[in-house]
Enzyme design. Structure first.
Site, PDB file in Angstrom:
ATOM      1  CB  SER A 360      -0.909   0.004   1.235  1.00 14.27           C
ATOM      2  OG  SER A 360      -1.776  -1.117   1.242  1.00 14.27           O
ATOM      3  CG  HIS A 377     -10.658   4.501  -3.202  1.00 15.49           C
ATOM      4  ND1 HIS A 377     -10.675   3.968  -4.472  1.00 15.49           N
ATOM      5  CD2 HIS A 377     -11.477   3.710  -2.450  1.00 15.49           C
ATOM      6  CE1 HIS A 377     -11.465   2.909  -4.492  1.00 15.49           C
ATOM      7  NE2 HIS A 377     -11.966   2.722  -3.294  1.00 15.49           N
TER       8      HIS A 377
END
Length: 454
Positions: A360, A377
């Site tokens: 991430s 997102h």
């Protein structure tokens, strides 16, 4: 208005396979839309709007608000905790930490919560500050949260009794689907200045939490879609897809939705806040120290399912706009007055989760963002949940992750394959496109150590 998709050739190949591009075109027909209908590089098909969709409407010129531009999980977002705990220290206490998280974090599609139902009315009105007063988290957390964890204009009387009933037993819970609490470590820092401001150092442990407003938000969206569907004819509105039900922001129906949206958002801000408190307690108990001594500070909490009234320049003219971000993150750049003072030099943290077993990213907002200060997102799906389940069993996915060193604690093993890494795009490619397109700039990459799945 035109539709604009931020993507590389590789990502556009995925977009071309589905209906998401047509949804970008449909959104371009919303009354009052300005500039363009945008899609972030994590675009995939959603309800009405694509997930990854951004659109702004001119409030003063009958611009509309559309619940499809927010989504059913109102104010779903991501919260990131940083720490001084090293990977080596985590490894020595891994089993105890993950067992604590497994036991303390409610998840699944039904009820089960950390906070009592009696706190729900207060957080609906006051947001995360009410959770702090009730003993969850710290006052300084509010400074590192979008809107300080409280949306303006909330009024709990704006919610239906059905929405209230669905939320009473869910305050402080992950839910199901793609929601998670992930223990990670900072694998690489690419912007040392911003990383220092955010409190991120290579080799240290982080905790990322992804969830939203649960059943309360879902019911609120459902309620207002029904009302708007019947109100559009009275306002003379026609749209190419009935899932884009909408009304003028300044209409009675629009005002009612914006109030309900703010109220449900307060539930979501508080939900993530309370889960973060539980995560800190789980670490502290496993390490035999106080919660404060964990040093687990809030990097930021940002939503990616909202419609907000903001001022932006369009064609050299400053306008009051209703900015829809559905699966898209606010990404204010350096100097923006809405940011806390300690973040203004580098810009807002932008949190982009990948998937279980992959990296991430933490990015930062930049100036002159071309899409109303918005960024991706997440990685974005390439497979539906049904397709993903056909590829591998949940047990196979769990074993794959275990072999990669990721300790997975699923709410349902059978459903684990729905969120398998192969079901998502390459998050590194999504981040690369964000960087090239000046949506946001990379700061640090984090990798998973353990996951509590909804």
């Amino acid at each position: 208005m035109p539709g604009r998709i931020f993507a590389s050739d590789a990502l556009m190949e995925v977009v071309a396979l589905g209906e998401a591009a047509q949804q970008v075109a449909n959104v371009a027909h919303l009354p009052g839309i300005v500039d363009a209908s945008f899609a972030m590089p994590d675009i995939h098909q959603g309800y009405g709007f694509p997930i990854g969709g951004v659109a702004a409407t001119d409030v003063e010129n009958d611009g509309v608000v559309s619940p499809g531009g927010v989504g059913f999980d109102i104010c779903c977002g991501v919260r990131l905790l940083g720490s001084e705990l090293t990977v080596e220290e985590f490894s020595r206490h891994r089993d105890a930490i993950m067992a604590n998280l497994d036991a303390r974090i409610p998840r699944g599609p039904g009820t089960g919560a950390i906070a009592p139902a009696s706190l729900v009315p207060r957080v609906l009105s006051e947001g995360a500050a009410a959770a702090v007063e009730a003993g969850y988290g710290w006052p300084e957390d509010l400074e590192r949260c979008e809107e300080r964890g409280a949306s303006a204009g909330a009024d709990r009387s704006a919610l239906s009794e059905r929405a209230m009933a669905r939320g009473r037993g869910q305050l402080g819970s992950l839910g199901a689907g793609n929601h998670f609490l992930e223990v990670q470590y900072v694998d690489e820092v690419v912007d040392p200045k911003a990383a220092e401001v955010y409190g991120l150092r290579e080799g240290t442990v982080t905790v990322m939490i992804h969830t939203g407003s649960r059943g309360l938000g879902h019911q609120t969206c459902t309620d207002h879609l029904r009302r708007m569907g019947s109100a559009m004819a009275r306002h003379g509105i026609s749209v190419p897809d009935r899932q884009l039900a909408c009304v003028p922001v300044r209409s009675a129906e629009g005002s009612a939705y914006m109030t309900a949206l703010a109220t449900a958002s307060n539930f979501a801000w508080s939900n993530r806040h309370i889960l973060a408190h539980a995560a800190r307690e789980a670490f502290a108990d496993a390490l035999g120290i106080s919660v404060r001594d964990t040093g687990m500070h809030l990097v930021f909490d940002v939503a990616h399912n909202l419609a907000k009234i903001e001022r932006h320049s369009v064609g050299g003219v400053e306008l009051e706009l209703c900015v829809h971000r559905k699966g898209a993150t606010r990404a204010f750049g350096p100097g923006h007055p809405a940011l806390p003072e300690d973040l203004r030099a580098v810009g807002q943290p932008v949190l982009i989760p990948g998937s279980m077993g992959t990296s991430s990213w933490v990015l930062r907002g930049v100036v002159d963002n071309p899409a109303f200060d918005s960024a991706a997102h997440g990685a974005g799906r390439v497979m539906s949940r049904r397709q993903a389940k056909r590829e591998r069993s949940g047990r196979d996915v769990a074993e794959d992750l275990r072999l990669e060193g990721v300790d997975v604690r699923p709410g349902s093993v059978a459903l684990l394959s729905e969120e398998a890494p192969y079901a998502y795009k390459d998050v590194d490619e999504v981040v690369r496109v964000c960087d090239i397109a000046r949506l946001a700039a990379p700061v640090a990459r984090v990798r998973p150590l353990g996951v509590v799945k909804g």
